[in-house]
Design a protein around this motif. Structure first.
Motif, short mmCIF file in Angstrom:
data_model
loop_
_atom_site.label_atom_id
_atom_site.label_comp_id
_atom_site.label_asym_id
_atom_site.label_seq_id
_atom_site.Cartn_x
_atom_site.Cartn_y
_atom_site.Cartn_z
N ILE A 104 -23.12 23.25 -59.46
CA ILE A 104 -23.04 24.12 -58.29
C ILE A 104 -22.27 23.38 -57.21
O ILE A 104 -22.51 22.19 -56.97
CB ILE A 104 -24.45 24.54 -57.81
N THR A 162 -21.24 28.49 -59.13
CA THR A 162 -21.98 27.92 -60.25
C THR A 162 -21.21 28.00 -61.55
O THR A 162 -20.32 28.83 -61.73
CB THR A 162 -23.33 28.63 -60.43
N TYR A 167 -22.15 27.31 -65.92
CA TYR A 167 -23.21 27.06 -66.90
C TYR A 167 -22.63 26.80 -68.28
O TYR A 167 -21.60 27.36 -68.67
CB TYR A 167 -24.15 28.27 -67.00
N SER A 181 -29.62 26.19 -58.38
CA SER A 181 -29.55 26.57 -56.98
C SER A 181 -29.58 25.31 -56.12
O SER A 181 -29.86 24.22 -56.62
CB SER A 181 -30.70 27.51 -56.60
#
Length: 114
Positions: A51, A57, A59, A70
């Motif tokens: 992030i 973000t 993944y 977060s």
């Protein structure tokens, strides 16, 4: 120097959830992206999620839709909410912060039993 302290690991059954936290301290001014990586026994360390300071973000395909990263900039803390955990998620999870150089935490063990 930047210090990173992870917490929140543990043992959980498959399908369960865990929340990891990584608190940054020290010379944190200039830290931009932060992230989580993991390393399973006998395997290379791999990216889990990252992030940016702006909240963008990224993944790994293996966790997308199950994990959420977060960041609380006021607390200098990054979180990893892990849901629907699988035995293959078992690993040591490391926090990483990118500044003048890369900083790593000491790691926290996550074990998912079947």
């Amino acid at each position: 120097q930047v210090q990173l302290v992870e917490s929140g690991g543990g043992l959980v059954q498959a399908g369960g959830s865990l929340r990891l936290s990584c608190a940054a301290s020290g010379s944190i001014f200039g830290i931009n992206a932060m992230g989580w990586y993991r390393q399973a026994p006998g395997k290379q360390r791999e990216l889990v999620a990252t992030i940016t300071s702006g909240g963008n973000t990224n993944y790994a395909d293996s966790v997308r839709g199950r994990f959420t990263i977060s960041r609380d900039n006021a607390k200098n803390t990054v979180y990893l909410q892990m849901n629907s955990l699988k035995p293959e998620d078992t690993a040591v999870y490391y926090c990483k912060a990118n500044g003048r150089r890369a900083y790593w935490g000491q790691g926290t063990q996550v074990t998912v039993s079947s």
